[in-house]
Scaffold this motif. Structure first.
Motif, mmCIF file in Angstrom:
data_model
loop_
_atom_site.group_PDB
_atom_site.id
_atom_site.type_symbol
_atom_site.label_atom_id
_atom_site.label_comp_id
_atom_site.label_asym_id
_atom_site.label_seq_id
_atom_site.Cartn_x
_atom_site.Cartn_y
_atom_site.Cartn_z
ATOM 1 N N SER A 73 10.524 4.880 15.780
ATOM 2 C CA SER A 73 10.301 5.617 17.029
ATOM 3 C C SER A 73 11.608 5.853 17.784
ATOM 4 N N LYS A 74 12.692 5.286 17.264
ATOM 5 C CA LYS A 74 13.987 5.390 17.964
ATOM 6 C C LYS A 74 14.948 6.198 17.080
ATOM 7 N N GLN A 75 15.700 5.515 16.203
ATOM 8 C CA GLN A 75 16.731 6.193 15.413
ATOM 9 C C GLN A 75 16.157 7.218 14.433
ATOM 10 N N ALA A 113 0.828 -1.214 0.000
ATOM 11 C CA ALA A 113 0.000 0.000 0.000
ATOM 12 C C ALA A 113 0.860 1.261 0.000
ATOM 13 N N GLU A 114 2.016 1.178 0.668
ATOM 14 C CA GLU A 114 2.856 2.379 0.746
ATOM 15 C C GLU A 114 3.673 2.540 -0.533
ATOM 16 N N THR A 115 4.169 3.769 -0.753
ATOM 17 C CA THR A 115 4.970 4.003 -1.962
ATOM 18 C C THR A 115 6.443 3.713 -1.708
ATOM 19 N N LEU A 145 1.948 7.251 14.766
ATOM 20 C CA LEU A 145 3.243 6.774 14.274
ATOM 21 C C LEU A 145 3.150 5.322 13.860
ATOM 22 N N ARG A 146 3.097 5.122 12.558
ATOM 23 C CA ARG A 146 3.092 3.755 12.022
ATOM 24 C C ARG A 146 4.046 3.636 10.838
ATOM 25 N N THR A 147 4.179 4.728 10.079
ATOM 26 C CA THR A 147 4.916 4.637 8.817
ATOM 27 C C THR A 147 6.154 5.531 8.841
ATOM 28 N N ASP A 150 11.732 -1.452 7.843
ATOM 29 C CA ASP A 150 11.571 -1.928 9.214
ATOM 30 C C ASP A 150 10.963 -0.829 10.093
ATOM 31 N N ARG A 151 10.051 -1.208 10.997
ATOM 32 C CA ARG A 151 9.376 -0.179 11.789
ATOM 33 C C ARG A 151 10.020 0.153 13.136
ATOM 34 N N PRO A 152 10.634 -0.822 13.856
ATOM 35 C CA PRO A 152 11.179 -0.444 15.166
ATOM 36 C C PRO A 152 12.095 0.793 15.158
ATOM 37 N N ARG A 166 -2.878 -1.413 -3.132
ATOM 38 C CA ARG A 166 -3.492 -2.123 -2.004
ATOM 39 C C ARG A 166 -4.222 -3.368 -2.489
ATOM 40 N N ALA A 167 -4.276 -4.380 -1.642
ATOM 41 C CA ALA A 167 -5.225 -5.477 -1.856
ATOM 42 C C ALA A 167 -6.584 -4.937 -1.426
ATOM 43 N N THR A 168 -7.600 -5.144 -2.236
ATOM 44 C CA THR A 168 -8.901 -4.541 -1.914
ATOM 45 C C THR A 168 -9.994 -5.568 -1.633
HETATM 46 C C1 LIG Z 1 7.017 2.900 15.545
HETATM 47 C C2 LIG Z 1 7.034 1.432 15.816
HETATM 48 C C3 LIG Z 1 8.014 0.887 16.631
HETATM 49 C C4 LIG Z 1 8.030 -0.480 16.895
HETATM 50 N N1 LIG Z 1 8.990 -0.978 17.728
HETATM 51 C C5 LIG Z 1 8.997 -2.295 18.005
HETATM 52 C C6 LIG Z 1 9.990 -2.828 18.877
HETATM 53 O O1 LIG Z 1 10.855 -2.116 19.388
HETATM 54 N N2 LIG Z 1 9.953 -4.158 19.132
HETATM 55 C C7 LIG Z 1 8.996 -5.002 18.580
HETATM 56 O O2 LIG Z 1 8.996 -6.206 18.868
HETATM 57 N N3 LIG Z 1 8.048 -4.515 17.737
HETATM 58 C C8 LIG Z 1 8.039 -3.185 17.443
HETATM 59 N N4 LIG Z 1 7.083 -2.685 16.599
HETATM 60 C C9 LIG Z 1 6.097 -3.608 16.012
HETATM 61 C C10 LIG Z 1 6.626 -4.240 14.716
HETATM 62 O O3 LIG Z 1 7.266 -3.296 13.914
HETATM 63 C C11 LIG Z 1 5.469 -4.893 13.987
HETATM 64 O O4 LIG Z 1 4.999 -5.940 14.807
HETATM 65 C C12 LIG Z 1 5.854 -5.404 12.609
HETATM 66 O O5 LIG Z 1 6.214 -4.351 11.760
HETATM 67 C C13 LIG Z 1 4.703 -6.197 11.986
HETATM 68 O O6 LIG Z 1 5.057 -6.563 10.689
HETATM 69 P P1 LIG Z 1 3.925 -6.830 9.593
HETATM 70 O O7 LIG Z 1 4.662 -7.203 8.357
HETATM 71 O O8 LIG Z 1 2.904 -7.728 10.145
HETATM 72 O O9 LIG Z 1 3.204 -5.431 9.390
HETATM 73 P P2 LIG Z 1 3.754 -4.037 8.896
HETATM 74 O O10 LIG Z 1 5.208 -3.893 9.193
HETATM 75 O O11 LIG Z 1 2.825 -3.021 9.460
HETATM 76 O O12 LIG Z 1 3.586 -4.086 7.307
HETATM 77 C C14 LIG Z 1 2.333 -4.153 6.702
HETATM 78 C C15 LIG Z 1 2.387 -3.393 5.397
HETATM 79 O O13 LIG Z 1 1.224 -3.700 4.657
HETATM 80 C C16 LIG Z 1 0.694 -2.487 4.128
HETATM 81 N N5 LIG Z 1 -0.745 -2.661 3.873
HETATM 82 C C17 LIG Z 1 -1.786 -2.429 4.713
HETATM 83 N N6 LIG Z 1 -2.958 -2.735 4.114
HETATM 84 C C18 LIG Z 1 -2.647 -3.164 2.874
HETATM 85 C C19 LIG Z 1 -3.405 -3.649 1.789
HETATM 86 N N7 LIG Z 1 -4.760 -3.754 1.848
HETATM 87 N N8 LIG Z 1 -2.760 -4.013 0.657
HETATM 88 C C20 LIG Z 1 -1.400 -3.939 0.565
HETATM 89 N N9 LIG Z 1 -0.624 -3.482 1.565
HETATM 90 C C21 LIG Z 1 -1.246 -3.128 2.715
HETATM 91 C C22 LIG Z 1 0.990 -1.461 5.183
HETATM 92 O O14 LIG Z 1 0.944 -0.162 4.633
HETATM 93 C C23 LIG Z 1 2.399 -1.892 5.578
HETATM 94 O O15 LIG Z 1 3.364 -1.314 4.748
HETATM 95 C C24 LIG Z 1 7.045 -1.316 16.318
HETATM 96 C C25 LIG Z 1 6.050 -0.769 15.493
HETATM 97 C C26 LIG Z 1 6.051 0.590 15.247
HETATM 98 C C27 LIG Z 1 4.977 1.186 14.360
#
Ligand SMILES: Cc1cc2nc3c(=O)[nH]c(=O)nc-3n(C[C@H](O)[C@H](O)[C@H](O)COP(=O)(O)OP(=O)(O)OC[C@H]3O[C@@H](n4cnc5c(N)ncnc54)[C@H](O)[C@@H]3O)c2cc1C
Length: 392
Positions: A47-49, A35-37, A126-128, A42-44, A79-81
């Motif tokens: 909120s830190k670095q 969904a994102e461009t 804060l998610r992206t 990585d998300r962790p 996006r998947a819809t």
């Molecule tokens: C700021 C932050 C800090 C974090 N820090 C920690 C930490 O220190 N320790 C820890 O254990 N966990 C941490 N986490 C949690 C961890 O990052 C997540 O558990 C992990 O990213 C989950 O991975 P995922 O692939 O399931 O989802 P995501 O990483 O969220 O990826 C999902 C992706 O799918 C995309 N998407 C959504 N809907 C659709 C759709 N319909 N079609 C196509 N794409 C779609 C989203 O835009 C996203 O890019 C943190 C999360 C955040 C936001």
């Protein structure tokens, strides 16, 4: 040409899945809809670095050319819809309807929103990566930041903002941070940690009213009458699986229930990461994800299962957080506990908390003790292997 394996979602779980598919010798077509461009990152670090000013380029899992080199069709901004599992088809926002051999649902989670704060420019979630870059400017020296919600993301933003010299007020509706998970003793410890670092911590209070001006929110009126003047607001009140696109598919929208291999109830449809609800070996029931390690593990396991390979071992849920230069690690399922014992000193920020139920370990919290992690893992793994009655 065979139908592709389709990965819906380009986050950690999706990335680990495509890497595992190629590493395991799968040479058929793979399509990844993100969904994102941005390419997967990585998300962790966000909120830190990233928030503290480090180069945003460090968050990407792979160089831009990696996807082409590995013959992965990366569709960014798509996006998947909808899912029609009977026809084995997934619809995408670019208008295509793809037939798949296997589908991985890896769309992660999205922040819960606070209705009272909608529509203001100086309110962030804060998610992206884009969220993190936008929030950077709000946490400079002397700026006032109100953080609503003392979950891990709220606490990390608080710690990073303090390090940048911002004046932070942390507002939490419960009597202590993380009290539902860790209980009052450890929840109280997190509260004191922030107070010692100069944060104003307001517990047991909710936002009741917002005072806004031309620049957005100016102050928050809390349920006890306190008024918090602020330049910026960060809302961190938890996440929910991002699964609205599965409406009508008969899969669960609050976390797709999967078996040990990541298989859902729909044929050849798998789920991993924050979007999945696997069986938690400690809790003994299906729980939605939310943590990095399980997302990474499930993405790889799902890919192996698609190829008919042994997916490997599962493990208890685990999490880490970095705050004020301190590493905190948690594994297991502490809400089950009826007793907690502490080894070390809370005041010294150097301790291990072992949560037990009927004397059986159900979770461990490590503060400033990264070297204890293998031992803690062993402890929880042994408890999981013990008769289930001991934990129920
Ligand atoms: C700021 C932050 C800090 C974090 N820090 C920690 C930490 O220190 N320790 C820890 O254990 N966990 C941490 N986490 C949690 C961890 O990052 C997540 O558990 C992990 O990213 C989950 O991975 P995922 O692939 O399931 O989802 P995501 O990483 O969220 O990826 C999902 C992706 O799918 C995309 N998407 C959504 N809907 C659709 C759709 N319909 N079609 C196509 N794409 C779609 C989203 O835009 C996203 O890019 C943190 C999360 C955040 C936001």
């Amino acid at each position: 040409v065979p139908d592709p394996i389709v990965i819906a979602g380009g986050g950690l779980a999706g990335q680990r899945a495509v890497e595992t598919l190629r590493r395991s010798g799968h040479d058929g077509p793979v399509v990844m809809a993100c969904a994102e461009t941005h390419r997967p990152y990585d998300r962790p670090p966000l909120s830190k670095q990233t928030l503290s000013g480090e180069d945003a380029a460090d968050v990407f899992f792979r160089a831009p050319g990696w996807y082409e080199e590995h013959d992965v069709e990366l569709r960014l901004g798509v996006r998947a819809t909808a899912l029609a599992s009977g026809e084995r088809r997934v619809a995408l926002s670019d208008g295509s309807r793809l037939r798949y051999t296997s589908l991985l649902i890896a769309t992660g989670s999205r922040p819960r929103r606070l209705a009272a704060l909608e529509g203001h420019d100086n309110v962030s979630y804060l998610r992206t990566l884009d969220d993190a870059l936008a929030l950077r400017g709000a946490i400079a020296e002397g700026r006032r930041l109100a953080v609503i919600g003392a979950g891990f993301v709220g606490q990390e933003v608080t710690a990073t903002a303090r390090a940048a010299g911002a004046e932070v007020t942390l507002i939490e509706s419960a009597p202590a941070p993380l009290i539902d998970v860790l209980g009052p003793l450890l929840g109280g410890w997190f509260s004191r940690l922030h107070v010692e670092e100069g944060v104003e911590v307001l517990l047991g209070r909710q936002v009741q009213r917002v005072i806004a001006g031309s620049g957005g929110v100016r102050a928050l009126h809390l349920s006890d009458g306190t008024v918090v003047a602020t330049d910026h607001v960060l809302v961190g009140i938890g996440v929910e699986p991002d699964l609205g696109w599965l409406a009508g598919s008969r899969l669960e929208l609050n976390g797709v229930r999967v078996d040990d291999c990541g298989r859902s109830d729909a044929p050849d449809v798998y789920a991993a990461g924050d979007a999945a609800a696997p069986l938690d070996p400690v809790a003994g029931r299906h729980l939605p994800g939310g943590h990095w390690e399980s997302a990474a593990r499930q993405g790889a396991r799902g890919a192996r299962a698609m190829l008919g390979l042994d997916p490997g071992r599962t493990g208890p849920s685990s999490f880490w957080t970095d705050q004020y230069g301190l590493r905190v690690q948690y594994l297991g399922h502490a809400p089950l506990h009826d007793e907690v014992s502490i080894d070390g000193e809370l005041e010294a920020r150097d301790f291990r908390a072992t949560f037990t139920r009927g004397g059986v370990p159900v979770a461990v919290l490590l503060v400033g003790r990264p070297h204890d992690l293998p031992d803690a893992r062993r402890l929880i793994a042994e408890a999981v292997a013990a008769p289930a009655g001991a934990r129920s």
